[in-house]
Design an enzyme around this catalytic site. Structure first.
Site, PDB file in Angstrom:
ATOM      1  N   HIS A  76      -8.083  28.562  78.455  1.00 37.63           N
ATOM      2  CA  HIS A  76      -7.469  27.252  78.677  1.00 37.63           C
ATOM      3  C   HIS A  76      -7.504  26.988  80.183  1.00 37.63           C
ATOM      4  CE1 HIS A  76      -5.874  27.096  74.533  1.00 37.63           C
ATOM      5  NE2 HIS A  76      -5.763  28.416  74.688  1.00 37.63           N
ATOM      6  N   ARG A  78      -6.811  23.873  81.502  1.00 41.70           N
ATOM      7  CA  ARG A  78      -5.785  22.856  81.804  1.00 41.70           C
ATOM      8  C   ARG A  78      -6.310  21.625  82.551  1.00 41.70           C
ATOM      9  NH1 ARG A  78      -2.913  25.318  78.058  1.00 41.70           N
ATOM     10  NH2 ARG A  78      -1.814  27.209  78.738  1.00 41.70           N
ATOM     11  N   ASN A 108      -7.354  21.500  74.519  1.00 43.82           N
ATOM     12  CA  ASN A 108      -5.990  20.962  74.628  1.00 43.82           C
ATOM     13  C   ASN A 108      -5.647  20.595  76.062  1.00 43.82           C
ATOM     14  OD1 ASN A 108      -5.944  23.690  75.333  1.00 43.82           O
ATOM     15  ND2 ASN A 108      -3.912  24.054  74.488  1.00 43.82           N
ATOM     16  N   ASP A 166      -7.385  24.595  68.922  1.00 43.58           N
ATOM     17  CA  ASP A 166      -6.570  25.748  69.289  1.00 43.58           C
ATOM     18  C   ASP A 166      -5.285  25.342  69.991  1.00 43.58           C
ATOM     19  OD1 ASP A 166      -6.321  28.745  69.591  1.00 43.58           O
ATOM     20  OD2 ASP A 166      -6.054  28.062  71.650  1.00 43.58           O
ATOM     21  N   HIS A 193      -6.954  28.314  64.940  1.00 46.03           N
ATOM     22  CA  HIS A 193      -5.631  28.822  65.315  1.00 46.03           C
ATOM     23  C   HIS A 193      -4.842  28.927  64.014  1.00 46.03           C
ATOM     24  CE1 HIS A 193      -1.898  28.862  67.927  1.00 46.03           C
ATOM     25  NE2 HIS A 193      -1.388  28.533  66.751  1.00 46.03           N
ATOM     26  N   HIS A 246      -7.511  34.869  68.164  1.00 48.80           N
ATOM     27  CA  HIS A 246      -6.377  35.755  68.490  1.00 48.80           C
ATOM     28  C   HIS A 246      -5.678  36.375  67.262  1.00 48.80           C
ATOM     29  CE1 HIS A 246      -4.453  31.920  67.761  1.00 48.80           C
ATOM     30  NE2 HIS A 246      -4.664  31.460  68.976  1.00 48.80           N
ATOM     31  N   ASP A 319      -7.822  34.424  75.919  1.00 51.18           N
ATOM     32  CA  ASP A 319      -6.861  33.354  75.628  1.00 51.18           C
ATOM     33  C   ASP A 319      -6.089  33.030  76.902  1.00 51.18           C
ATOM     34  OD1 ASP A 319      -5.408  31.414  74.357  1.00 51.18           O
ATOM     35  OD2 ASP A 319      -4.233  32.760  73.100  1.00 51.18           O
ATOM     36  N   HIS A 323       0.375  28.987  83.172  1.00 48.19           N
ATOM     37  CA  HIS A 323       1.570  28.142  83.168  1.00 48.19           C
ATOM     38  C   HIS A 323       2.305  28.294  84.498  1.00 48.19           C
ATOM     39  CE1 HIS A 323       1.454  26.783  79.028  1.00 48.19           C
ATOM     40  NE2 HIS A 323       1.296  28.014  78.602  1.00 48.19           N
TER      41      HIS A 323
END
Length: 465
Positions: A76, A78, A108, A166, A193, A246, A319, A323
């Site tokens: 990811h 972002r 996402n 996902d 997912h 995952h 994965d 954050h």
């Protein structure tokens, strides 16, 4: 941590001398010299048989592994939408530092990668970065809403190589079955997912002793396994390639084995945090050990390691989920998990914070070191690790890579399997620091990453501290 590339390294000709070439696709595991020229693997010979071309840079690879560039099928980045967490530039540079030459970026983002315009934006941004290459993953449904599917053909035309919602499961069976069929006709796979949200409810961590001790709702294994059971039945019926993201439970692995026996075109991945940590890690690292699916029981961890060894699991994926501290609720929770022995039931407001803390950990810069632990303790052979972290992922994504055959694109990772180092999130190239591995002493890391014959990361001069 330096990511600069010395000027003395020629972008056109590089001779890697005396390294251990590990190429599972061709069943090669021996000491070789590898000549890279004009972005391709030009020649591979036994040591000393290759002359040094004029202007070539010679790199002493003795004691190191020369492997096909690592490929991560699940990250990811972002971007677009969340620059405080990660950007395409920081994510791809972190990937290169971790030994990855290509990464599959999930959809996402904000806006969601559900249109060719977003896919093209991601590729344009990545082209400006001197690092790993980006492989776009298209959403399956518009806005990840689980109802209207994207224009699959248009997304492939724009550059998508995998499809996934996902982070959010596709609940509607009819939508998923239709998507499987259409994506399969285009020759690509769908990555799932697997989570039944009716079972997950407001669970924060794995259902068991840890969730009870903390006083938070738990996520039972059935939230994953029941959805896998449903979706594998759909996959068998559709006869199209399906990838399970995952995997976290022993029962899920048994379902995957059974589906393969019934003819399912099926691959699956596991993350380093799921084969290294169990749910007790939450007692020590709190929100930095919170992810979806959650860390499971020690029994599940043991089953995952066994499935890596016996070939049930095809790939290791990070994965990578960056954050910022606010998303992880670190301003309130960071000091509560300093002592595993003292950690008891959380106060109601603390439990609420943990429940709503963002899921996921960063992994691009620690994945190789954690995977090498499996090698060092004899759970798997080096070739098996390379197969899982390069060949199988390249095959899933249908990209050039996964092997170092002469004439192939020169995506190469040079690994020092014995370099000891300490994980320090403050030194991560990634913009985020949410890792449970701070302070861990690891053995082995990437020291040189080459993409299309160009050195994009050189860590050979880093201190081994």
């Amino acid at each position: 941590m330096s990511t600069s590339v010395p000027n003395r390294i020629s972008p056109n000709r590089i001779l890697l001398r005396g390294g251990r070439l590990i190429d599972p696709a061709r069943e090669i595991d021996e000491t070789c010299d590898v000549l890279i020229a004009e972005g391709e693997v030009e020649a591979i010979e036994r040591p000393g048989r290759l002359g040094v071309p004029e202007g070539a840079t010679v790199i002493d690879a003795a004691g190191c592994w020369v492997v096909p560039g690592l490929v991560d099928p699940h990250v990811h980045l972002r971007d677009p939408g969340f620059p405080e967490k990660e950007t395409i530039a920081t994510g791809l540079r972190a990937a290169a530092a971790g030994g990855f030459t290509a990464v599959a970026a999930m959809a996402n983002t904000l806006p969601v990668n559900d249109t060719p315009e977003v896919t093209r934006y991601m590729l344009e941004q990545s082209a400006a970065v001197h690092a790993a290459r980006l492989v776009p993953v298209s959403a399956v449904t518009r806005g990840l809403a689980g109802s209207e599917t994207v224009d699959f053909a248009a997304m492939v035309e724009a550059g998508a190589h995998l499809f996934s919602d996902d982070g959010i499961p596709i609940d509607d069976q009819a939508v998923l079955a239709g998507a499987m069929e259409q994506i399969g006709r285009l020759g690509f796979a769908i990555s799932l997912h697997e989570e039944d949200r009716a079972i997950t409810a407001n669970g924060a961590v794995n259902a068991g002793e840890v969730s009870k001790r903390l006083g938070v709702a738990g996520v039972p294994a059935a939230a994953e396994t029941e959805r896998i059971r449903r979706d594998l039945a759909l996959a068998i019926g559709a006869g199209t390639p399906v990838h399970i993201a995952h995997v976290s439970t022993a029962l899920s692995l048994n379902l995957i084995r059974a589906a393969r026996k019934r003819g399912a075109q099926l691959t699956c991945e596991v993350t380093p945090h799921h084969f290294v940590l169990d749910d007790r890690a939450v007692l020590r690292w709190g929100p930095n050990a919170k992810m979806a699916p959650p860390l499971r029981s020690i029994h599940d961890v043991e089953a995952i390691v066994a499935a890596i060894a016996d070939g049930t699991i095809d790939m290791i994926a990070t994965d990578h989920a960056p954050h910022d501290p606010r998303s992880k609720r670190m301003e309130r929770l960071a000091g509560l998990f300093d002592s595993m022995s003292d950690r008891g039931r959380l106060a109601e407001d603390e439990a609420e914070l943990l429940t709503h803390a963002a899921n996921g950990v960063v992994g691009l810069e620690t994945a190789l070191g954690l995977a090498l632990e499996l090698v060092h303790r004899g759970a798997i052979a080096p070739a098996r690790m390379v197969e899982m972290m390069s060949l199988k992922s390249a095959q899933l994504l249908k990209i050039d890579g996964g092997t170092l055959e002469e004439g192939m694109r020169a995506d190469v990772t040079l690994i020092d399997p014995n370099m000891e180092w300490t994980v320090d999130p403050a030194k991560f190239i990634s913009r985020s620091r949410n890792s449970p591995f701070a302070g861990w002493r690891l053995k082995g890391r990437a020291v040189l990453t080459i993409v299309a014959g160009d050195v994009v990361y050189d860590g050979r001069t880093e201190a081994r501290a």
